[in-house]
Design a protein around this motif. Sequence first.
Motif, PDB file in Angstrom:
ATOM      1  N   VAL A   1      32.322  28.846  40.122  1.00  0.00           N
ATOM      2  CA  VAL A   1      33.695  28.860  39.589  1.00  0.00           C
ATOM      3  C   VAL A   1      34.514  30.006  40.176  1.00  0.00           C
ATOM      4  CG1 VAL A   1      32.996  27.778  37.424  1.00  0.00           C
ATOM      5  CG2 VAL A   1      33.075  30.278  37.559  1.00  0.00           C
ATOM      6  N   GLU A   2      33.921  30.739  41.141  1.00  0.00           N
ATOM      7  CA  GLU A   2      34.596  31.873  41.799  1.00  0.00           C
ATOM      8  C   GLU A   2      35.073  32.897  40.767  1.00  0.00           C
ATOM      9  OE1 GLU A   2      37.643  29.691  43.879  1.00  0.00           O
ATOM     10  OE2 GLU A   2      36.428  29.607  45.702  1.00  0.00           O
ATOM     11  N   LEU A   3      34.175  33.203  39.854  1.00  0.00           N
ATOM     12  CA  LEU A   3      34.512  34.041  38.711  1.00  0.00           C
ATOM     13  C   LEU A   3      35.040  35.411  39.120  1.00  0.00           C
ATOM     14  CD1 LEU A   3      34.397  34.447  35.577  1.00  0.00           C
ATOM     15  CD2 LEU A   3      32.128  35.439  35.939  1.00  0.00           C
ATOM     16  N   VAL A   4      34.321  36.117  39.954  1.00  0.00           N
ATOM     17  CA  VAL A   4      34.701  37.492  40.290  1.00  0.00           C
ATOM     18  C   VAL A   4      36.017  37.535  41.037  1.00  0.00           C
ATOM     19  CG1 VAL A   4      34.043  39.525  41.618  1.00  0.00           C
ATOM     20  CG2 VAL A   4      32.341  38.357  40.208  1.00  0.00           C
ATOM     21  N   ASP A   5      36.201  36.631  42.008  1.00  0.00           N
ATOM     22  CA  ASP A   5      37.461  36.623  42.769  1.00  0.00           C
ATOM     23  C   ASP A   5      38.651  36.373  41.852  1.00  0.00           C
ATOM     24  OD1 ASP A   5      36.096  37.110  45.098  1.00  0.00           O
ATOM     25  OD2 ASP A   5      36.008  35.001  45.713  1.00  0.00           O
ATOM     26  N   LYS A   6      38.498  35.459  40.928  1.00  0.00           N
ATOM     27  CA  LYS A   6      39.598  35.146  40.020  1.00  0.00           C
ATOM     28  C   LYS A   6      39.862  36.287  39.036  1.00  0.00           C
ATOM     29  CE  LYS A   6      39.068  30.136  40.384  1.00  0.00           C
ATOM     30  NZ  LYS A   6      38.706  28.870  39.705  1.00  0.00           N
ATOM     31  N   LEU A   7      38.800  36.958  38.586  1.00  0.00           N
ATOM     32  CA  LEU A   7      38.982  38.096  37.690  1.00  0.00           C
ATOM     33  C   LEU A   7      39.687  39.249  38.394  1.00  0.00           C
ATOM     34  CD1 LEU A   7      35.634  38.199  35.651  1.00  0.00           C
ATOM     35  CD2 LEU A   7      37.859  37.373  34.897  1.00  0.00           C
ATOM     36  N   ARG A   8      39.428  39.404  39.688  1.00  0.00           N
ATOM     37  CA  ARG A   8      40.122  40.461  40.447  1.00  0.00           C
ATOM     38  C   ARG A   8      41.620  40.196  40.503  1.00  0.00           C
ATOM     39  NH1 ARG A   8      35.386  40.462  44.583  1.00  0.00           N
ATOM     40  NH2 ARG A   8      34.212  42.324  43.945  1.00  0.00           N
TER      41      ARG A   8
ATOM     42  N   ILE B   1      36.788  46.028  34.419  1.00  0.00           N
ATOM     43  CA  ILE B   1      36.532  46.677  35.708  1.00  0.00           C
ATOM     44  C   ILE B   1      35.036  46.856  35.930  1.00  0.00           C
ATOM     45  CG2 ILE B   1      36.957  48.749  37.095  1.00  0.00           C
ATOM     46  CD1 ILE B   1      39.397  46.919  36.598  1.00  0.00           C
ATOM     47  N   ARG B   2      34.337  47.263  34.890  1.00  0.00           N
ATOM     48  CA  ARG B   2      32.877  47.421  35.005  1.00  0.00           C
ATOM     49  C   ARG B   2      32.216  46.083  35.291  1.00  0.00           C
ATOM     50  NH1 ARG B   2      31.629  50.964  29.544  1.00  0.00           N
ATOM     51  NH2 ARG B   2      32.868  52.808  30.070  1.00  0.00           N
ATOM     52  N   PHE B   3      32.688  45.051  34.611  1.00  0.00           N
ATOM     53  CA  PHE B   3      32.095  43.724  34.772  1.00  0.00           C
ATOM     54  C   PHE B   3      32.308  43.202  36.192  1.00  0.00           C
ATOM     55  CE2 PHE B   3      32.318  39.094  34.644  1.00  0.00           C
ATOM     56  CZ  PHE B   3      31.134  38.771  33.998  1.00  0.00           C
ATOM     57  N   ILE B   4      33.525  43.347  36.706  1.00  0.00           N
ATOM     58  CA  ILE B   4      33.812  42.875  38.069  1.00  0.00           C
ATOM     59  C   ILE B   4      32.898  43.568  39.068  1.00  0.00           C
ATOM     60  CG2 ILE B   4      35.543  42.931  39.912  1.00  0.00           C
ATOM     61  CD1 ILE B   4      37.663  42.433  37.740  1.00  0.00           C
ATOM     62  N   LYS B   5      32.737  44.880  38.906  1.00  0.00           N
ATOM     63  CA  LYS B   5      31.892  45.634  39.832  1.00  0.00           C
ATOM     64  C   LYS B   5      30.429  45.183  39.728  1.00  0.00           C
ATOM     65  CE  LYS B   5      30.388  50.320  40.975  1.00  0.00           C
ATOM     66  NZ  LYS B   5      30.520  51.755  40.661  1.00  0.00           N
ATOM     67  N   TYR B   6      29.954  45.042  38.478  1.00  0.00           N
ATOM     68  CA  TYR B   6      28.550  44.675  38.264  1.00  0.00           C
ATOM     69  C   TYR B   6      28.266  43.253  38.738  1.00  0.00           C
ATOM     70  CZ  TYR B   6      24.272  43.466  35.740  1.00  0.00           C
ATOM     71  OH  TYR B   6      23.008  43.037  35.419  1.00  0.00           O
ATOM     72  N   LYS B   7      29.129  42.315  38.309  1.00  0.00           N
ATOM     73  CA  LYS B   7      28.883  40.905  38.645  1.00  0.00           C
ATOM     74  C   LYS B   7      29.107  40.667  40.132  1.00  0.00           C
ATOM     75  CE  LYS B   7      27.504  37.206  36.452  1.00  0.00           C
ATOM     76  NZ  LYS B   7      26.301  37.234  35.606  1.00  0.00           N
TER      77      LYS B   7
END
Length: 636
Positions: free
Chosen positions: A583-590, A622-628
């Motif tokens: 679902v391209e989670l990290v890219d979309k969260l950024r 921010i922590r989640f994006i970095k970790y995931k």
Amino acid sequence: MGKHKRERRKPHKDNPTGLPSIKDFEKNAEDFDDEDQDGALQRMIEQLGSPNVEDKLSGLQTLESMCTNVELALQAAKEGVARIAGPLLVDDNNLVRAASASALRNIANNGGSEACRLLLENDIMTPLAALLQRHYASWQPKPKEKGKTDDEKETFIQAITLLWTLCENDENAIKYSNEGHLISILIKCLDITSHSLDINVIAAQCMLTLSEDNPLAISELKKFEGPLLSLLKFTTDKESDLSSVTLLKTLAAGLLMNITNTEVDSSIVSCQVALTLAETLSNDHRKLLNTISSSIPVDTNSLTSESEKKLSDIKRYISAQQQALEILANLCSEDQQDASESDLDDSDPAEDDSEFVDDEMSNDKFYTSTLPIELTEVFASQKIVDKIWEKTILPAENVRQILSENPESKDVLKQVHILRCRAFLCLNNLISSLDVDGLGGVDNLYRMWVEIGKVVFKEANPNDIELLESATAAMRAALQKLVEIHADVFSQLKMIDVHVMLNGEQQCSNPNVRVNLVRILGNLALAFTSTDTANGRELVKLLSEFLLNACTTESEVWVIAETLDALMDVYTEDETNELAAQVELVDKLRLIAPILNAKIRQQKKKLGDNFLVVSTVRTNLIRFIKYKGAQLAKLK
């Protein structure tokens, strides 16, 4: 999180006196042009200022009748009528005092919080307090003479109803009541040996509002704790008094909880209160309404005296049940930690490079009741959850239709609506506080979730925010509990069921309801992450994409924060990495992170109680994006 504490609500009261002129006065605002309204108001004001008793009574009765209309009640408050009618509360003539209290009560009750504010600005509390102190501080009612109205008693009922309405709508009225030591007068009126039931009830209703979060009133009430406990055991052999006794006992239970909420060990009193509330909820309101509907005439607005008495009894029973649900909800509520505005300062959350940890998901959870064991045993033995659930079910459609067609009975449907909403809010708190066994087991909890879903997505009027907010809160709590215990009950859900929920979220105009719905969708996705099926994975992807898109279209920043928090709950575990990549989670969260920060800057000053969730999500994102992001990089 998600539990509901009591909020002050405008009380729903019947006219408690038999004073003339209201019933036959049916002029509404639209019946007059502006000149007629102004002229009528001016004539009435002249009568109020007359030294003649008959003129005063005529003016007050006109004012009372006019103010059955919302617009005219508010207009009267804006015109400062209280400055003239208020002093009549301490007039030498008791009939004038009674009529003044009744007219002012109509202004407050029908004009709402704005009218109450204006009444207080016009110093209504000075004559009201003087009336109570002068005539009722050591009141000993005289036996009523047959065929005569007890004007002293009627004045008291109207005055206390006015005070109750003011306290419900404006905190300043509570402050003035404290200064006038009015609680001590009310406490004396709880004596069932000296005062009639209607006096006991109206005094208890006012005291319940006056003593909420009010240390001065609570300290006075504590001196009366013994008699309050005795009231819980009050019984009557008179069938005509049963509804009033039920309401009085329920109000006494509420007063006891206001006292014991300030004490460390209150489980013994809480159990006695719970037993009383269970008794109150045992009355089947649908059966009572079905009985009265058969005696309501379809060809006339008038009810027989017997039907009027039955209807009044039913209204009291429903009022008692509304109060019982509110007390039970508070028994199971928790105080939320206050948020600090400093949590949303202008520092960059990206500077905090600590590894993402979702505290809520990482902590060990113990799925036991958070209530004292003695209280849970009372709930189980009295089948309180079942009794609350019964209050969420509407009377039969034909009964509702009959009741709605008669002006004398249609008000009871408003009571039923309030009862239903409070039942859902009460269920929300109980579901969060009890273990699954205490809720009737997994199958019963899932059944309730499905039935509430039908109310939310099929039955409820989209504009009925009160019902939608309460029902979605209960639905959210039920699903949360099922997900926590990893209940295997969601396999029967189909894609079409989920689409109904998605459409419901998109069509909802209220942010509180939207938050409940996105939490429901997030918990559904979380439940499906543990099902290793193609259908489950597709549903997770569908829900995830919907929530990600909602973050870019939502206007309220705290709703965005709740949605992001739900997404982070879904994808916390490493087992979800493949789905996150799909679902391209990290890219979309950024892309969403700067949207969140921009809206925080725009809406920071109006977040109020939502500071905590927004600030926590801002940091965790921010922590989640970095970790995931690091986890997904390993998949390539």
